[in-house]
Structure formats: structure tokens, C-alpha cells
Design an enzyme around this catalytic site. Sequence first.
Site, short mmCIF file in Angstrom:
data_model
loop_
_atom_site.label_atom_id
_atom_site.label_comp_id
_atom_site.label_asym_id
_atom_site.label_seq_id
_atom_site.Cartn_x
_atom_site.Cartn_y
_atom_site.Cartn_z
N ASP A 63 4.69 -14.16 -8.83
CA ASP A 63 4.58 -12.70 -8.84
C ASP A 63 4.99 -12.27 -10.24
OD1 ASP A 63 5.38 -10.23 -6.30
OD2 ASP A 63 4.43 -10.04 -8.25
C1 GLC Z 1 3.93 -6.71 -8.25
C2 GLC Z 1 3.65 -7.06 -6.82
C3 GLC Z 1 2.42 -7.91 -6.64
C4 GLC Z 1 1.37 -7.50 -7.65
C5 GLC Z 1 1.90 -7.83 -9.03
C6 GLC Z 1 0.92 -7.39 -10.13
O1 GLC Z 1 5.27 -6.66 -8.53
O2 GLC Z 1 4.73 -7.61 -6.08
O3 GLC Z 1 1.96 -7.70 -5.29
O4 GLC Z 1 0.16 -8.21 -7.41
O5 GLC Z 1 3.18 -7.25 -9.28
O6 GLC Z 1 0.83 -6.01 -10.15
#
Ligand code: GLC
Length: 694
Positions: free
Chosen positions: A270
Site C-alpha cells: 500500500d
Molecule cells: C491508500 C489506500 C489504497 C490506495 C493507495 C493509493 O492509502 O489505502 O487503497 O490504493 O493508497 O491511493
Amino acid sequence: MKKIILLSALMLTSLSSVAQSVTLRPDNIDEVLSQLTLKEKASLVVGAGYKSMLAGTFGFKVPVPGAAGMTRAVPRLGIPSIILSDGPAGVRIEPKRKRTDQTFYCTGFPIGSLLSSTWNPQLVEKVGGAIGEEALAYGVDVMLAPGMNLQRNPLCGRNFEYYSEDPLLSGRIAAAYVRGIQAQGVGACVKHFAVNNQETNRFWNDARVDKETLKTLYLKNFEYAVREAQPWTVMASYNRLNGIHTQEDKWLLTEVLRDDWGFEGLVMTDWTGRRNTAAQIEAGCDLMEPGVKSQIRELVRKVRRGELSEAALDVCVRRVLELVVKTPTFKGHKPTNAPDLKAHADIAREAAEEGIVLLENRAETLPLAAGTRIALFGNGSYALLAGGTGSGHVHRPYVVNLDEGLTHEGFAVSRDLSTRYKDYMAENRPRKKFLSGMLGSPAIPEMPLSREVVTAAAGQADCAVVTISRQAGEGGDRHLEDDFLLSETEKQMLADVCEVFHGQGKKVVVVLNVGGVVETASWKQLPDAIVLAWQPGQEGGDALASILSGRVCPSGRLPVTFPVDYFDLPSSAHFPYDYVGRGSMTAGRDKEKDVENVGFTDYAEGLDVGYRYFQKSGTPEVSYPFGYGLSYTTFQHSGPVVAGNAVTVSVKNTGSVAGKEVVMIMTPLLRAFGKTRLLQPGESVTLVLPIVTE
Ligand code: GLC
């Protein structure tokens, strides 16, 4: 002379090595790998940073402004940078760009909880296909979707993106969504793997779960999605699981995901800052997103010092290259930037219509007769919450609000109330917050209603519709007061409207425009009908009007239990944490300080999640059970007959209007489900449903 000969020999050697350097193809990955320098290898497993995500705010020049992330290129070997974009309810990119009048809006589809409420994998696959088409049109290679963590507790801020309390429904819907996207030649990314069931302290929290509960619940839905749809990618979550960051957990990312489930794709983090990059590589986490340059330097340093084997790095680099060669960018696809937004809007509306759940309909209040004069109450009636906030937000071209949808459907909507609400909301619009363009804005507090206003409205209307709306989003969990529970303003509004309209023999319908479960037991006897619209996407107003008018027969069923009381839920004793910790991105390197920094949530309730708990004798009654939903018609089932790993059920429409029926086989856990096509009155169909045993 000798020097000239030596120099020319050196030049020839370097030229020959350049001449030998290859260009990446699907069939020469190992050869390309052998040509990469250590620094190039390290750069391929570390994303290109935030410049793409923040391009709309800071004007960075990138291929797809607003896309969440990119990988790095190695041009000399023909390795392009690929584009990763959120999000589950539609492609999330900047709708406007500098130096062009063209816009780049994306269809706002219904939220995940509504998609699972359709209980219709074929329809969800169609939604995934439309999202995949839009991703392709805008130059996106991998969609960072679906979000599919199990709905352990209703106060999780991101439940709107997620599907269910049940792993089979969640996994099957996710698998359908993934198939839809990937059929367009674009990758999907099941997230957040794993046990990311809250937003509080999400970067550091240690989710403590026993192995049986993990296997049966929190990993099981991901297992279904991986085995049934082979997503190109998986996103490892921020949190820890039983003391280890999931992004560094070799048991989770290699032994379970790959060795047990046969996952063949890439694991990315993430959007995390730098952690223990070498440990992530060794665990089988192939791509660090969004990526910071210090991670590249760390990897080069660790390999040179013998603290990280280059072979382990090569395994991850190979998976990055295997992903790259599948992508539209690598294949030379030229984005049209002109997706068929009209066709996709129709799909968004179709999905919304099928995911709306009819919870109450006393004395057949619904459907409303054509031309009914409607007094429309509630902010959400005029500013429908089409989706959640955070990375799950979508820059939609428009939203059809409920007042507009009802007008389109031929109903007469009170003008006085409309003016009153719109003036109030204009005066109380929240100040634009930093990145609100990217992440969406919070809802406006409900407008207080006076008795006089209600009485005046009743005099000019045949019935009342009251919308209760709730926002929810990434980065924070929900609250009990004024969120799970109705606010005093909402309670007063509902009580006054019901007293005044019932006093004149007129009906009251409540519409729930919410991202997650709310309390219903204390007030559900007041109105004559209740419709759960979830956050139904940009076409929500028209979809709702279709249900209220009877043009579409409601066929949604609950994917999650609505308890009478929040504290009836066993997880309520351990949500959102048992110990919050102070939070530290580097926590985990210093065992002694861990608990002080990290905090933890004890999943002490084990398997007692949702209907699994409430099925037990002696447990509290619920307000609305898992799988519940009413229709305007009736159905008769015959069967089921189990044969091998399938179950056959015949369904007949025994009512007076056309409708769709959901079949669930629960013994007592959900083992199979399916949905009929539209059945005309008197028509029958036989469903053959795959059944799961464990
Ligand atoms: C965020 C989210 C994830 C997302 C990523 C990119 O913190 O937890 O679901 O795809 O960052 O935006």
C-alpha cells in the site's frame, strides 16, 4: 599506439555490450534480467513516487495526472514505466489538465457494498468491464481495486469500499469484478492483504488473529478471489498481522498466497513510506509504492554488503517485468482519452438499481403511483452521496440527485423544500480542504426542520420521502454518535414528518444514502417504507426513482447484518483497538518499543462475525439479517438438489410484477448463491450453482 589499441578495444567491448543489450519481450525476461545493473534492478522494485498522484495539485508532467502511482522505466532495455490508478468505484484521475480544454471525467459507479448487495456476479463483472474500458481509454495499466477486506465491524471507515461480512459473497463478487477489469487487458489489484479491517492506527496496528479465524474468514475471501480470478496484482496492507508487517510477512505473501493458493502475479505495498525494504523483498513483496529513492539506495547497499541476496531481488524484479509485459503501455496501446461514458453510465445505473435493498414496505406503500406529489426531506435528497471519500473517491462528470431522479421519473417534487435545502447547503458548504479535490469532501450537517415547514409541505404533497445520508472514507473510522446512530436533528425530522403526514393519512418513505450499516431498530416502525440505497454512484437519483416508481422491482439483499444495537456485536468490545500505541513508521525494528509504538487489536471474537454469531442460539435478535431484502413480487423455490459440487434450484415468479430473485444456500453458512434473470409473472427458471464445502 598501445593506448589507442587499448582504448579502441575498450570502446569496441562497451559498444558490443550495448549492441548486445536486448529489448524486453514477453519471451526474454531472463535475458533482460541478466543485463540489468544492480541499481536498475533496485529501481524497478521501487515506485516513481507521488508525482503522478499529486500532478493535479502541483502540476508535475506525467502521462496520467492523478493516477496513484507509476513504476520506474529502464529505457535502454525497453522497459517502460506503467501506470497504477485507484479505485474501486471508478478510475480516479484528475478530471482537468493544463493546456487543454478536454476533460477526463470517469464514471462514478456504486460502492462495493452496493455491488455485493446485487448478489449478481455477472452484473458485477459487467461493472468491472466498464471500469477496465475506462482505465484502458485513459492510459491506466493496473486498477488498484477491488477493496475487499471483510466487514468485521460496521464502524470501519472503508466498509463502503468492501463487500460483506461473509467470505464467499465477498470473494465471489471480488472475483467477478477482477475478471471484468482484466478482460479488457488491464490489471486488477485485490486489497488490502490482509486483515486491514479498520482505519484507526492503520499504518502500525497489529491485528492479532488466531489461525483458524484467519483461514476461515479474513484470508478466505482473498483466497476465493485469487483462485477464481488470478488478479495480476495484490496489495499488501499497511498493518501488522500477529506482530509482523504484512508487507514483510513471508508466510503470508509467499507460503499462503503463492505456494498454497497458486497466485502468479505481483505483490505491491500500500502507499507506504520506507520500512525494512530488504525484509519486504525477502518476504515476496515485489514493488514498493509509491516509492522513495532511499529505498533504492538501501537495496543496493544491502546486496553489496551481502545482507540481501541478489537472487531474492531478482525474483521480485522478474515479477515486475512479468507484470510490465502484460500491460497496455508495454504493448504500445495509445490512450483514446474518450471512453464511452454514456454506455458506462447505463451500467452504473443498472448496478445501482439491482443493489438497492427494500427493507420495509408496509401496506404496499411502494411503488408510488405515477404523478405522486412528493415532499422531499433531507440533505441527501438534493446532494446525494454517490460514493465514499479517500482513494475510493471518483471525479464523476455529474451526480443525478434524488430530486432530479424523481422529476425525471414524472413525480412532482416540492419546490419550496428544494429551495430551502439548496440555500441551506450553499450557506453551509465545507471549506475546500487540501487535496479535497482528490479525496472528496465531508458531508454537510443535516438541516434542522421546523414543524411549520413540515406542515406547509404536507399541505402540498401526497407523500413524504426522507433521506438519511452518511459519508465515510479512508483514513478514519466511523463513530457511534451522529453516525451509526441517527442524530437528534434526524430523529426530530423523522418524528415530525411521520406525525404530520400520518396525521393527514399520507405515507412516509425513508431512503438510506449511507456507506455502511446504521442503527435502524429504534425508528424503523415510524415510516411506512425504508429503502437502502447505499452510495449508489453518479446515476443514483435515477436508479432510486426507478425503484420508487416500480419501473424496477427491488432485488437487492443485505451483504451484512444490521444489528439492533452496536454493542450486540462481539467485535464491538475490541474495535477499533485494544491499545492504540503512539505510532511509528519505523516501529518493528525495535522490539522493546514495539507495543508502545504499535498498538494492537485483538480479534478475540474469532469466528463470531456477522450472521455466524447471530445464528447461534441465545444471541440477540437483529434488526435486519444477512441476506434480507423485500421485493414487489413473490417467488416460489423448489429444491435444492445437490449433485456433486453443484446445487440445482428452480424459481418461479408467483407474483404480479416482473422481478429478479436471489437464491442462497446456507447450511448454516453460505455455501452457494445466485440470481435469476428478470422473471415475468408465472415464469420459472432453474439455477445450477457451484457449492463450496469448507
Ligand atoms: C491508500 C489506500 C489504497 C490506495 C493507495 C493509493 O492509502 O489505502 O487503497 O490504493 O493508497 O491511493
